[in-house]
Motif scaffolding. Structure first.
Motif, mmCIF file in Angstrom:
data_model
loop_
_atom_site.group_PDB
_atom_site.id
_atom_site.type_symbol
_atom_site.label_atom_id
_atom_site.label_comp_id
_atom_site.label_asym_id
_atom_site.label_seq_id
_atom_site.Cartn_x
_atom_site.Cartn_y
_atom_site.Cartn_z
ATOM 1 N N SER A 1 1.134 -1.056 -0.014
ATOM 2 C CA SER A 1 0.043 -0.135 -0.042
ATOM 3 C C SER A 1 0.891 1.194 -0.172
ATOM 4 O O SER A 1 1.782 1.329 0.840
ATOM 5 N N LYS A 2 0.496 1.996 -1.009
ATOM 6 C CA LYS A 2 1.418 3.337 -1.061
ATOM 7 C C LYS A 2 0.564 4.400 -1.213
ATOM 8 O O LYS A 2 -0.407 4.615 -1.905
ATOM 9 N N SER A 3 0.702 5.495 -0.367
ATOM 10 C CA SER A 3 -0.288 6.700 -0.522
ATOM 11 C C SER A 3 0.300 7.797 -1.403
ATOM 12 O O SER A 3 1.545 7.810 -1.960
ATOM 13 N N GLU A 4 -0.427 8.472 -2.079
ATOM 14 C CA GLU A 4 -0.320 9.424 -3.299
ATOM 15 C C GLU A 4 0.009 10.701 -2.293
ATOM 16 O O GLU A 4 -0.414 10.915 -1.294
ATOM 17 N N THR A 5 0.989 11.284 -2.966
ATOM 18 C CA THR A 5 1.320 12.812 -2.811
ATOM 19 C C THR A 5 0.195 13.585 -2.875
ATOM 20 O O THR A 5 -0.078 13.520 -4.036
ATOM 21 N N GLN A 6 -0.412 14.238 -1.837
ATOM 22 C CA GLN A 6 -1.557 15.022 -2.162
ATOM 23 C C GLN A 6 -1.294 16.299 -3.175
ATOM 24 O O GLN A 6 -0.428 16.978 -3.049
ATOM 25 N N ILE A 7 -2.227 16.435 -4.063
ATOM 26 C CA ILE A 7 -2.062 17.329 -5.217
ATOM 27 C C ILE A 7 -3.559 18.009 -5.261
ATOM 28 O O ILE A 7 -4.425 17.117 -5.575
ATOM 29 N N ALA A 8 -3.798 19.190 -5.118
ATOM 30 C CA ALA A 8 -5.078 19.742 -5.203
ATOM 31 C C ALA A 8 -5.508 19.637 -6.505
ATOM 32 O O ALA A 8 -4.633 20.115 -7.676
ATOM 33 N N THR A 9 -6.875 19.504 -6.968
ATOM 34 C CA THR A 9 -7.384 19.382 -8.200
ATOM 35 C C THR A 9 -7.178 20.792 -8.829
ATOM 36 O O THR A 9 -7.484 20.979 -10.107
ATOM 37 N N SER A 10 -7.081 21.857 -7.944
ATOM 38 C CA SER A 10 -6.981 23.238 -8.561
ATOM 39 C C SER A 10 -5.675 23.497 -9.263
ATOM 40 O O SER A 10 -5.523 24.485 -10.041
ATOM 41 N N THR A 11 -4.656 22.445 -9.377
ATOM 42 C CA THR A 11 -3.483 22.595 -9.801
ATOM 43 C C THR A 11 -3.678 22.630 -11.410
ATOM 44 O O THR A 11 -2.931 23.229 -12.268
ATOM 45 N N LEU A 12 -4.947 22.188 -11.862
ATOM 46 C CA LEU A 12 -5.346 21.993 -13.197
ATOM 47 C C LEU A 12 -5.762 23.290 -14.036
ATOM 48 O O LEU A 12 -5.681 23.766 -15.007
ATOM 49 N N THR A 13 -6.492 24.245 -12.950
ATOM 50 C CA THR A 13 -7.037 25.366 -13.367
ATOM 51 C C THR A 13 -6.489 26.719 -12.766
ATOM 52 O O THR A 13 -6.778 27.825 -13.350
ATOM 53 N N ASP A 14 -5.677 26.581 -11.774
ATOM 54 C CA ASP A 14 -4.839 27.732 -11.349
ATOM 55 C C ASP A 14 -3.845 28.203 -12.266
ATOM 56 O O ASP A 14 -2.265 27.991 -12.022
ATOM 57 N N VAL A 15 -4.141 28.880 -13.495
ATOM 58 C CA VAL A 15 -3.027 29.314 -14.406
ATOM 59 C C VAL A 15 -3.288 30.643 -14.791
ATOM 60 O O VAL A 15 -4.440 31.395 -14.196
ATOM 61 N N LYS A 16 -2.536 31.401 -15.200
ATOM 62 C CA LYS A 16 -2.606 32.980 -15.518
ATOM 63 C C LYS A 16 -3.598 33.239 -16.661
ATOM 64 O O LYS A 16 -4.404 34.222 -16.523
ATOM 65 N N GLY A 17 -3.861 32.226 -17.617
ATOM 66 C CA GLY A 17 -4.816 32.428 -18.630
ATOM 67 C C GLY A 17 -4.569 31.091 -19.504
ATOM 68 O O GLY A 17 -3.706 30.445 -19.264
ATOM 69 N N TRP A 18 -5.226 31.388 -20.574
ATOM 70 C CA TRP A 18 -5.351 30.042 -21.567
ATOM 71 C C TRP A 18 -5.018 30.768 -23.048
ATOM 72 O O TRP A 18 -5.764 31.791 -23.525
ATOM 73 N N ASN A 19 -4.258 30.197 -23.744
ATOM 74 C CA ASN A 19 -4.159 30.433 -24.971
ATOM 75 C C ASN A 19 -4.861 29.665 -25.935
ATOM 76 O O ASN A 19 -4.447 28.335 -26.001
ATOM 77 N N LEU A 20 -5.353 29.999 -26.811
ATOM 78 C CA LEU A 20 -6.200 29.146 -27.876
ATOM 79 C C LEU A 20 -5.040 28.900 -29.017
ATOM 80 O O LEU A 20 -4.755 29.617 -29.605
ATOM 81 N N ILE A 21 -4.798 27.374 -29.184
ATOM 82 C CA ILE A 21 -3.798 26.991 -30.086
ATOM 83 C C ILE A 21 -4.516 26.148 -31.378
ATOM 84 O O ILE A 21 -3.730 25.887 -32.239
ATOM 85 N N PHE A 22 -5.908 25.819 -30.866
ATOM 86 C CA PHE A 22 -6.338 24.743 -32.068
ATOM 87 C C PHE A 22 -7.920 25.110 -31.984
ATOM 88 O O PHE A 22 -8.549 24.909 -30.980
ATOM 89 N N ASP A 23 -8.401 25.627 -33.076
ATOM 90 C CA ASP A 23 -9.880 25.978 -33.165
ATOM 91 C C ASP A 23 -10.623 25.607 -34.359
ATOM 92 O O ASP A 23 -10.413 26.037 -35.491
ATOM 93 N N GLN A 24 -11.282 24.516 -34.133
ATOM 94 C CA GLN A 24 -12.202 23.985 -34.969
ATOM 95 C C GLN A 24 -13.767 24.152 -34.798
ATOM 96 O O GLN A 24 -14.446 23.390 -34.014
ATOM 97 N N ASP A 25 -14.057 25.461 -35.086
ATOM 98 C CA ASP A 25 -15.501 25.917 -34.907
ATOM 99 C C ASP A 25 -16.254 25.643 -36.155
ATOM 100 O O ASP A 25 -16.231 26.040 -37.193
ATOM 101 N N PHE A 26 -17.063 24.548 -35.968
ATOM 102 C CA PHE A 26 -17.677 23.981 -37.295
ATOM 103 C C PHE A 26 -18.985 25.006 -37.598
ATOM 104 O O PHE A 26 -19.625 24.607 -38.508
ATOM 105 N N SER A 27 -19.172 25.814 -36.706
ATOM 106 C CA SER A 27 -20.295 26.754 -37.121
ATOM 107 C C SER A 27 -19.980 27.698 -38.165
ATOM 108 O O SER A 27 -21.104 28.367 -38.732
#
Length: 453
Positions: free
Chosen positions: A192-218
């Protein structure tokens, strides 16, 4: 394996062998006749009455008997796959984290391979819990004309399965096969090994998002061939999943502000065979790939028994290292017989490609009733799967490395995108009389972002 063996020794010294080393197999010495099931369910949840059953699938042929201390199968047809003829026992309970030892004796009238698979049913994707290079995902053993003992151990990395199957896959060769003294024993427990705890917010705590691929079918009038390739055909083996469709480049098109992938019931033939369904599979391999970021897809999904839509990614080193070493990330998969539930999964060397994942069920309605947003976020430390902004599965690098090994996190390199609508296959099962065709998957857009530094 040495590490696990050491753990087992410590356990045995402290507690003895009484908990483990009990054969879980019924009629292990083949003194009883084979059990004939009342029915063979398509989902694989077969009941063999704590005994063995011999099953012959559509492409196989042969007869079998049990008694006098051994099993004997006379195989008259090779079959087109390893499971064309099966010696099977089910259900068997396998516990998460337990280590199992398998032993059996076998021989054959000719030199040939037999595949041994201890795995799950259609509901969990037909995984092999003892991963190997066999056609069904299990381990292959070469038999000769003298009795020989074969042994191996495996660890149950997946969640506890109370409906597991022990299978000898006897297809791909004719002749006579004999098997005896089969055992499946629990011999230890994974450390049995425990996971090093990482908050789910690590995914969304960013300065911002740059759009690099845009397939807008409308705003699109046609599919951009500078972005998308098409897989064509049936992969000669149903793309490794026994799928029934023939993929074309004309079952996908732009209409009314959507990319539509349409599965039709129509006949298509090529040099490898004839197929009863057509559909499309589109991918950006060689044209667009990325490492880390956020994928957002808005779509309305098809439905019906045997219908299998998916948005997923493969590592762009697949031609160099193969699958599952390249890594596979399933952003969304849905089985059409339950259009209120979707699945998110990461595949890799983890347990031979079986993967780690979770499902999400809508609180009301289905994914076929209206459009929903599927989001996947991925960085060097973690991955997250979302439906309509709700995080339902969070997987970290530290968890995978601690519980499986550093070699099993294979997601630190570029991946390309794939969208497809499959018909039939090992996991969803095949269409039946209730399945309505055509079925369409509607996609409004696919966008990829990368975090700002």
């Amino acid at each position: 394996m040495r590490k696990y063996f050491f753990i087992l020794l410590v356990f045995v010294i402290a507690f003895g062998f009484s908990t483990f080393a009990q054969n879980m197999i019924g009629n292990s010495d083949f003194t009883q006749s084979l059990y004939i099931p009342a029915s063979i369910p398509s989902d694989g949840n077969i009941f063999t009455n704590n005994n063995w059953s011999f099953l012959v699938n559509a492409t196989g042929g042969g007869t079998a008997t049990s008694g006098n201390g051994y099993f004997e199968a006379v195989l008259s047809q090779t079959g087109s796959n390893s499971w064309a003829e099966q010696l099977l026992q089910s259900p068997i309970t396998l516990d998460h984290g337990s280590i199992y030892k398998v032993s059996f004796m076998a021989k054959s009238s000719i030199s040939r391979n037999v595949e041994v698979k201890i795995g799950g049913t259609a509901g969990v994707g037909w995984p092999a819990y003892n991963p190997g290079n066999g056609m069904a995902g299990g381990m292959t053993f070469q038999l000769g004309n003298e009795w020989k003992t074969y042994e191996f151990t495996f660890t149950m990395y997946k969640p506890t399965d109370e409906h597991a199957r022990f299978e000898f896959e006897l297809g791909l060769a004719t002749g006579t096969v004999w098997i005896k003294k089969v055992s499946l024993e629990k011999v230890g427990q994974m450390e049995s090994k425990s996971e090093t705890q990482i908050a789910t917010s690590t995914l969304t705590d960013v300065k911002g998002w740059n759009l690099i691929f845009d397939q807008d079918f409308s705003v699109a009038t046609s599919i951009d061939k500078n972005v998308w390739n098409f897989d064509l055909g049936n992969g000669q083996n149903g793309w490794g999943n026994n799928e029934l469709e023939y993929y074309t480049d004309h079952n996908a098109y732009i209409q009314n502000g959507n990319l539509i992938i349409e599965a039709k019931k129509e006949t298509k033939s090529d040099k490898n065979g004839t197929y009863d369904y057509t559909s499309s599979r589109m991918l950006t391999m060689g044209k667009f790939s990325f490492e880390y970021g956020k994928v957002v897809i808005e779509a309305k999904l098809p439905q019906g028994q045997g219908i299998w839509p998916a948005f997923w990614m493969l590592g762009d080193n697949i031609n160099q290292v193969g699958w599952p070493a390249c890594g596979e990330i399933d952003i969304m998969e849905m089985l059409g017989n339950n259009s209120a539930k979707v699945y998110g999964t990461a595949h890799g060397p983890i347990s031979g490609g079986v993967g780690i994942g979770q499902s999400y069920t809508l609180p009301s309605g289905t994914f076929s009733d209206s459009y929903h947003t599927f989001t996947f976020i991925w960085n060097k430390d973690a991955m997250g799967w979302y439906v309509d902004g709700h995080l339902y599965f969070f997987l970290t690098k530290s968890y995978v490395e601690a519980n499986y090994g550093p070699q099993d996190w294979v997601y630190d390199h570029p991946f390309f995108l794939i969208i497809n609508l499959a018909v039939g296959g090992n996991w969803p099962g095949n269409p039946n009389s209730s399945t309505v065709f055509p079925q369409k998957m509607y996609i409004k857009y696919i966008k990829v972002y990368q975090a700002q530094n």
